[in-house]
Enzyme design. Sequence first.
Site, PDB file in Angstrom:
ATOM      1  N   PHE A 150       7.667  11.872   5.005  1.00 27.47           N
ATOM      2  CA  PHE A 150       8.952  11.165   5.013  1.00 27.47           C
ATOM      3  C   PHE A 150       8.985  10.234   3.823  1.00 27.47           C
ATOM      4  O   PHE A 150       8.091   9.414   3.641  1.00 27.47           O
ATOM      5  CB  PHE A 150       9.161  10.374   6.317  1.00 27.47           C
ATOM      6  CG  PHE A 150      10.547   9.798   6.393  1.00 27.47           C
ATOM      7  CD1 PHE A 150      11.620  10.575   6.833  1.00 27.47           C
ATOM      8  CD2 PHE A 150      10.811   8.509   5.966  1.00 27.47           C
ATOM      9  CE1 PHE A 150      12.908  10.068   6.858  1.00 27.47           C
ATOM     10  CE2 PHE A 150      12.103   7.991   5.989  1.00 27.47           C
ATOM     11  CZ  PHE A 150      13.148   8.773   6.439  1.00 27.47           C
ATOM     12  N   ASP A 241       3.002   7.117  -1.462  1.00 25.80           N
ATOM     13  CA  ASP A 241       4.081   6.410  -0.776  1.00 25.80           C
ATOM     14  C   ASP A 241       3.420   5.498   0.255  1.00 25.80           C
ATOM     15  O   ASP A 241       2.956   5.947   1.301  1.00 25.80           O
ATOM     16  CB  ASP A 241       5.013   7.436  -0.119  1.00 25.80           C
ATOM     17  CG  ASP A 241       6.163   6.763   0.616  1.00 25.80           C
ATOM     18  OD1 ASP A 241       6.038   5.577   0.972  1.00 25.80           O
ATOM     19  OD2 ASP A 241       7.182   7.434   0.863  1.00 25.80           O
ATOM     20  N   LYS A 270       9.263  -1.952   3.278  1.00 26.14           N
ATOM     21  CA  LYS A 270       9.037  -2.426   4.640  1.00 26.14           C
ATOM     22  C   LYS A 270       8.309  -3.780   4.733  1.00 26.14           C
ATOM     23  O   LYS A 270       8.926  -4.827   4.648  1.00 26.14           O
ATOM     24  CB  LYS A 270       8.291  -1.361   5.436  1.00 26.14           C
ATOM     25  CG  LYS A 270       9.162  -0.152   5.808  1.00 26.14           C
ATOM     26  CD  LYS A 270       8.436   0.786   6.734  1.00 26.14           C
ATOM     27  CE  LYS A 270       9.285   1.965   7.183  1.00 26.14           C
ATOM     28  NZ  LYS A 270      10.303   1.640   8.169  1.00 26.14           N
TER      29      LYS A 270
HETATM   30  C1  LIG Z   1       6.579   6.508   4.143  1.00 24.49           C
HETATM   31  C2  LIG Z   1       8.012   6.101   3.997  1.00 24.49           C
HETATM   32  N1  LIG Z   1       8.604   6.233   2.810  1.00 24.49           N
HETATM   33  C3  LIG Z   1       9.893   5.861   2.619  1.00 24.49           C
HETATM   34  C4  LIG Z   1      10.638   5.366   3.648  1.00 24.49           C
HETATM   35  C5  LIG Z   1      12.066   4.982   3.421  1.00 24.49           C
HETATM   36  O1  LIG Z   1      12.172   3.589   3.398  1.00 24.49           O
HETATM   37  P1  LIG Z   1      13.605   2.902   3.524  1.00 24.49           P
HETATM   38  O2  LIG Z   1      14.098   3.172   4.898  1.00 24.49           O
HETATM   39  O3  LIG Z   1      13.322   1.436   3.271  1.00 24.49           O
HETATM   40  O4  LIG Z   1      14.470   3.492   2.480  1.00 24.49           O
HETATM   41  C6  LIG Z   1      10.058   5.215   4.920  1.00 24.49           C
HETATM   42  C7  LIG Z   1      10.842   4.722   6.062  1.00 24.49           C
HETATM   43  O5  LIG Z   1      10.501   4.896   7.199  1.00 24.49           O
HETATM   44  C8  LIG Z   1       8.701   5.593   5.096  1.00 24.49           C
HETATM   45  O6  LIG Z   1       8.103   5.491   6.277  1.00 24.49           O
END
Ligand SMILES: Cc1ncc(COP(=O)(O)O)c(C=O)c1O
Length: 420
Positions: A150, A241, A270
């Site tokens: 994700f 990520d 986050k």
């Molecule tokens: C691993 C990861 N990358 C990217 C995101 C996307 O982040 P945002 O919701 O702040 O755009 C998330 C959100 O859950 C995530 O868990």
Amino acid sequence: MSIQTLVEQATIASSPFDTDSFNQAVMSTYARFPIALERGAGCRVWDTQGREYLDFVAGIATCTLGHAHPALVEAVTRQIQKLHHVSNLYYIPEQGELAKWIVQHSCAERVFFCNSGAEANEAAIKLVRKYAHTVLQIEKPIILTARDSFHGRTLATITATAQPKYQKNFEPLVPGFDYVPYNDIGAVEAAISELDEGDYRVAAILIEPLQGEGGVRPGDIAYFQKLRQICNETGVLLIFDEVQVGMGRSGKLWGYECLGVEPDIFTSAKGLGGGIPIGAMMCKSFCDVFQPGEHASTFGGNPFACGVALTVCETLERENILQNVQDRGEQLRDGLRAIAAKYPNHITEVRGWGLINGMELNADVQSTAPDVVKAAIDEGLLLVPAGPKVVRFVPPLIVTQAEVEQALQAVDKAMAAVTA
Ligand SMILES: Cc1ncc(COP(=O)(O)O)c(C=O)c1O
């Protein structure tokens, strides 16, 4: 059945909060549990009826210091009174201080600030493409990502997110991505050699050190070390990520420290602002190829977000919160494994790092993660699914021993209710 449908079907005691008028005005992009939260302190939140909940969701792995932490309240107040927003046309001292803190506390040498995880990953994707065109001389760069990953909800990041359910009906997707199974080194080697054709070549691998949304699946150390070796040998960039697992949640400051490998580029969001919107993309200086005007964000790196995030970072360090993450994580996993032993037909595995943990339910039983989450809400505990069969535990990093114990008792009762 999708999680959305399962959540919609989960019925809990009706709340006097006017959900109808809310739903008429707000787009229905979320399936919501029917409670409305209005107040928080530490690891606890209260709904509009005054009912108290232990918060093991933390805004989905975001409220690092919990709710209304005195350091956060002080930082927000101080910064809003001093200066909250100016353009990046000028130097912003708080932005520089936060970038220096990150550089001093990670393998990064440069930082770009934005507002969210998706935006940080977009920045990384653009950086890779420019590096591929200008340094690697690749006409059509490919970024490999892992299945069940994700990476966000923008068009490029849903393309990077190798899960069809997030992509359906949003085609055409962004070109230049290909997918491999997670923790499978042979698949990466094959993809790199198969995609080296004509103008196409793999320029980068974008991957989570631990897959969060994909079911709380930790990366395999041997896999990641081999990945690093392949990237060193081929010049392919390694991007992590760290949006969910970074900023202390793994028990180390960065998830990559759990794997013993450093990325060339990594992203955070986050937990970085403890609940104040901020995202960041970090890189080693050798791949910092952006020139002025090539990438930007109006709000990115403003004094407010950076001043508050710096306080979150300094508080993590000053209060030795990483030690708490390790200790409470162990306590939580031990307790969940004891519960799993009581329900061997229903719970197949407990796994995770620090304070990002998942409890996997047996695929063959009817109960789903949203069923357990709903039963936990009835017991005064907030949890969040990570896929239809995994219940995720991501409390604030300041959670106490007594609070973990209370959460375990609530999970035990919730499991008794769903298996009755
Ligand atoms: C691993 C990861 N990358 C990217 C995101 C996307 O982040 P945002 O919701 O702040 O755009 C998330 C959100 O859950 C995530 O868990």
